[in-house]
Write a protein that holds these residues in place. Structure first.
Motif, PDB file in Angstrom:
ATOM      1  N   LEU A 209      -2.121   5.165   0.409  1.00  0.00           N
ATOM      2  CA  LEU A 209      -2.008   3.922  -0.350  1.00  0.00           C
ATOM      3  C   LEU A 209      -0.937   3.019   0.256  1.00  0.00           C
ATOM      4  O   LEU A 209      -1.145   1.805   0.416  1.00  0.00           O
ATOM      5  CB  LEU A 209      -1.670   4.233  -1.810  1.00  0.00           C
ATOM      6  CG  LEU A 209      -1.482   3.018  -2.731  1.00  0.00           C
ATOM      7  CD1 LEU A 209      -2.770   2.207  -2.813  1.00  0.00           C
ATOM      8  CD2 LEU A 209      -1.032   3.469  -4.115  1.00  0.00           C
ATOM      9  N   VAL A 210       0.212   3.601   0.604  1.00  0.00           N
ATOM     10  CA  VAL A 210       1.308   2.820   1.197  1.00  0.00           C
ATOM     11  C   VAL A 210       0.880   2.222   2.529  1.00  0.00           C
ATOM     12  O   VAL A 210       1.097   1.030   2.792  1.00  0.00           O
ATOM     13  CB  VAL A 210       2.568   3.693   1.376  1.00  0.00           C
ATOM     14  CG1 VAL A 210       3.622   2.961   2.206  1.00  0.00           C
ATOM     15  CG2 VAL A 210       3.138   4.078   0.021  1.00  0.00           C
TER      16      VAL A 210
ATOM     17  N   LEU B  65      -2.121   1.607   3.508  1.00  0.00           N
ATOM     18  CA  LEU B  65      -3.163   0.598   3.252  1.00  0.00           C
ATOM     19  C   LEU B  65      -2.534  -0.732   2.861  1.00  0.00           C
ATOM     20  O   LEU B  65      -2.939  -1.792   3.369  1.00  0.00           O
ATOM     21  CB  LEU B  65      -4.102   1.091   2.144  1.00  0.00           C
ATOM     22  CG  LEU B  65      -5.146   0.079   1.640  1.00  0.00           C
ATOM     23  CD1 LEU B  65      -6.092  -0.319   2.764  1.00  0.00           C
ATOM     24  CD2 LEU B  65      -5.916   0.658   0.462  1.00  0.00           C
ATOM     25  N   ILE B  66      -1.545  -0.681   1.952  1.00  0.00           N
ATOM     26  CA  ILE B  66      -0.859  -1.917   1.535  1.00  0.00           C
ATOM     27  C   ILE B  66      -0.147  -2.563   2.717  1.00  0.00           C
ATOM     28  O   ILE B  66      -0.205  -3.785   2.921  1.00  0.00           O
ATOM     29  CB  ILE B  66       0.141  -1.604   0.401  1.00  0.00           C
ATOM     30  CG1 ILE B  66      -0.622  -1.142  -0.853  1.00  0.00           C
ATOM     31  CG2 ILE B  66       0.997  -2.815   0.088  1.00  0.00           C
ATOM     32  CD1 ILE B  66       0.280  -0.634  -1.965  1.00  0.00           C
ATOM     33  N   TRP B  67       0.520  -1.727   3.512  1.00  0.00           N
ATOM     34  CA  TRP B  67       1.217  -2.232   4.708  1.00  0.00           C
ATOM     35  C   TRP B  67       0.213  -2.861   5.670  1.00  0.00           C
ATOM     36  O   TRP B  67       0.455  -3.931   6.212  1.00  0.00           O
ATOM     37  CB  TRP B  67       1.960  -1.083   5.371  1.00  0.00           C
ATOM     38  CG  TRP B  67       2.762  -1.482   6.593  1.00  0.00           C
ATOM     39  CD1 TRP B  67       2.290  -1.713   7.852  1.00  0.00           C
ATOM     40  CD2 TRP B  67       4.173  -1.709   6.662  1.00  0.00           C
ATOM     41  NE1 TRP B  67       3.294  -2.044   8.705  1.00  0.00           N
ATOM     42  CE2 TRP B  67       4.474  -2.057   8.007  1.00  0.00           C
ATOM     43  CE3 TRP B  67       5.206  -1.626   5.733  1.00  0.00           C
ATOM     44  CZ2 TRP B  67       5.770  -2.339   8.423  1.00  0.00           C
ATOM     45  CZ3 TRP B  67       6.504  -1.901   6.158  1.00  0.00           C
ATOM     46  CH2 TRP B  67       6.768  -2.253   7.482  1.00  0.00           C
ATOM     47  N   PHE B  68      -0.896  -2.179   5.881  1.00  0.00           N
ATOM     48  CA  PHE B  68      -1.927  -2.664   6.799  1.00  0.00           C
ATOM     49  C   PHE B  68      -2.457  -4.025   6.351  1.00  0.00           C
ATOM     50  O   PHE B  68      -2.608  -4.949   7.157  1.00  0.00           O
ATOM     51  CB  PHE B  68      -3.068  -1.648   6.853  1.00  0.00           C
ATOM     52  CG  PHE B  68      -4.178  -2.011   7.799  1.00  0.00           C
ATOM     53  CD1 PHE B  68      -4.096  -1.682   9.141  1.00  0.00           C
ATOM     54  CD2 PHE B  68      -5.306  -2.680   7.352  1.00  0.00           C
ATOM     55  CE1 PHE B  68      -5.109  -2.020  10.030  1.00  0.00           C
ATOM     56  CE2 PHE B  68      -6.326  -3.016   8.224  1.00  0.00           C
ATOM     57  CZ  PHE B  68      -6.229  -2.684   9.563  1.00  0.00           C
ATOM     58  N   ILE B  69      -2.742  -4.166   5.060  1.00  0.00           N
ATOM     59  CA  ILE B  69      -3.279  -5.427   4.541  1.00  0.00           C
ATOM     60  C   ILE B  69      -2.252  -6.544   4.668  1.00  0.00           C
ATOM     61  O   ILE B  69      -2.579  -7.655   5.088  1.00  0.00           O
ATOM     62  CB  ILE B  69      -3.711  -5.256   3.070  1.00  0.00           C
ATOM     63  CG1 ILE B  69      -4.920  -4.321   2.982  1.00  0.00           C
ATOM     64  CG2 ILE B  69      -4.042  -6.609   2.446  1.00  0.00           C
ATOM     65  CD1 ILE B  69      -5.335  -3.984   1.571  1.00  0.00           C
TER      66      ILE B  69
ATOM     67  N   SER C 267     -12.310   1.141   5.103  1.00  0.00           N
ATOM     68  CA  SER C 267     -12.330   2.586   5.298  1.00  0.00           C
ATOM     69  C   SER C 267     -11.099   3.240   4.680  1.00  0.00           C
ATOM     70  O   SER C 267     -11.208   4.243   3.962  1.00  0.00           O
ATOM     71  CB  SER C 267     -12.389   2.903   6.793  1.00  0.00           C
ATOM     72  OG  SER C 267     -12.294   4.290   7.032  1.00  0.00           O
ATOM     73  N   ALA C 268      -9.929   2.662   4.916  1.00  0.00           N
ATOM     74  CA  ALA C 268      -8.690   3.204   4.357  1.00  0.00           C
ATOM     75  C   ALA C 268      -8.699   3.126   2.834  1.00  0.00           C
ATOM     76  O   ALA C 268      -8.224   4.042   2.151  1.00  0.00           O
ATOM     77  CB  ALA C 268      -7.487   2.447   4.918  1.00  0.00           C
TER      78      ALA C 268
END
Length: 287
Positions: A99-100, A102-106, A131-132
């Protein structure tokens, strides 16, 4: 397992004791004994052994051949409190880290750098984000089921196949995008990892849903290959950014991603190993 419940009832009646008396001997509720006898619930392995002793019989007399093969697969994969807590802890760690990341990636890849990316690069970033996101959702689902203690071998197989399958589909999406932007070398590199995921899915299905007890060797090998794939890609990309301004950001983002993804094969290995131990325990208890 209806025969198992019927055998319990017959053995109890032959001994001339009530459900409450049997429950008191086993330190469980009368409702638990009732559920065992009607086939809606099943005792864990240690309780089943105590149950047989309380009825002056053996576990293999309560269980017929079909029941004996299916017994490890109708209850949760893990029946011991410590092992359950470890499984839940791994699910929780995998969910939180995914989750962390994914948030960072976005926040950084899909927003900060969007103006400097081509359409195909943006599409690849969106595909990776989807996907993440799906993987994170599956891990949340697994974490909740682990907390509720409802991960049977069938449920474990579904969770594992979903986690691997999402990556498997994403591989083909990335291959297509690399082919469209005329990057065949990268496309072939991505394609090489698809057979590993396919073999992983097959090994998981054969082990968790197989009727004959088997060692989780294939599952562990495939999980090891997946981890090698994850760390191999990480090291390869790390070498390419050494000595550049991208190094610091890469170490932060990619290290988190590698840790998050590596927890998935570790989780599958753990569930496979504990299920194998449980199946072996059933065999030992009936010898």
């Amino acid at each position: 397992m209806a025969e198992f419940g019927e055998n319990i009832r017959k053995a109890r009646e032959e001994k001339g004791i009530t459900q409450q008396t049997l429950a008191d001997k086993l330190f469980v509720s009368r409702q638990a004994v009732s559920r065992w006898e009607n086939g809606s619930r099943y005792p864990d392995l240690l309780t089943a052994k105590s149950l047989a002793a309380a009825l002056d019989t053996t576990l293999d007399k309560l269980l017929d051949n079909d029941d004996m093969q299916n017994y490890p697969d109708v209850n949760p994969v893990i029946e011991y409190p410590l092992y359950k807590r470890i499984q839940t802890a791994i699910f929780t760690a995998a969910f939180v880290t995914n989750l962390v990341q994914l948030i960072w990636f976005i926040c950084f890849n899909l927003t900060e750098n969007r103006a400097f990316q081509t359409n195909y690069e943006i599409a690849a970033q969106i595909a990776n984000a989807i996907s993440a996101g799906l993987i994170t959702a599956v891990l949340l689902f697994g974490m909740i089921k682990s907390i509720k203690d409802t991960i049977t071998p069938g449920a474990a197989a579904k969770i594992a196949v979903m986690l691997i399958g999402i990556d498997f589909i994403n591989i083909f999406v990335m291959q297509y995008l690399d082919w469209r932007k005329n990057n065949p070398a990268s496309a072939w590199s991505i394609a090489l990892s698809a057979p590993i995921d396919a073999a992983f899915i097959i090994s998981v299905l054969l082990f968790f849903l197989g009727k004959k007890p088997q060692k989780p060797v294939a599952v562990c090998i495939c999980a090891g290959l997946v981890m090698m794939k994850i760390f191999g890609a990480y090291i390869s990309s790390l070498i390419s950014v050494l000595g550049t301004a991208k190094l610091t950001k890469y170490l932060i983002t990619s290290s988190l991603r590698v840790f998050a993804l590596s927890l998935i094969p570790i989780l599958i290995i753990y569930m496979a190993a504990t299920l194998y131990r449980k199946r072996q325990l059933v065999i030992q208890m009936t010898l």
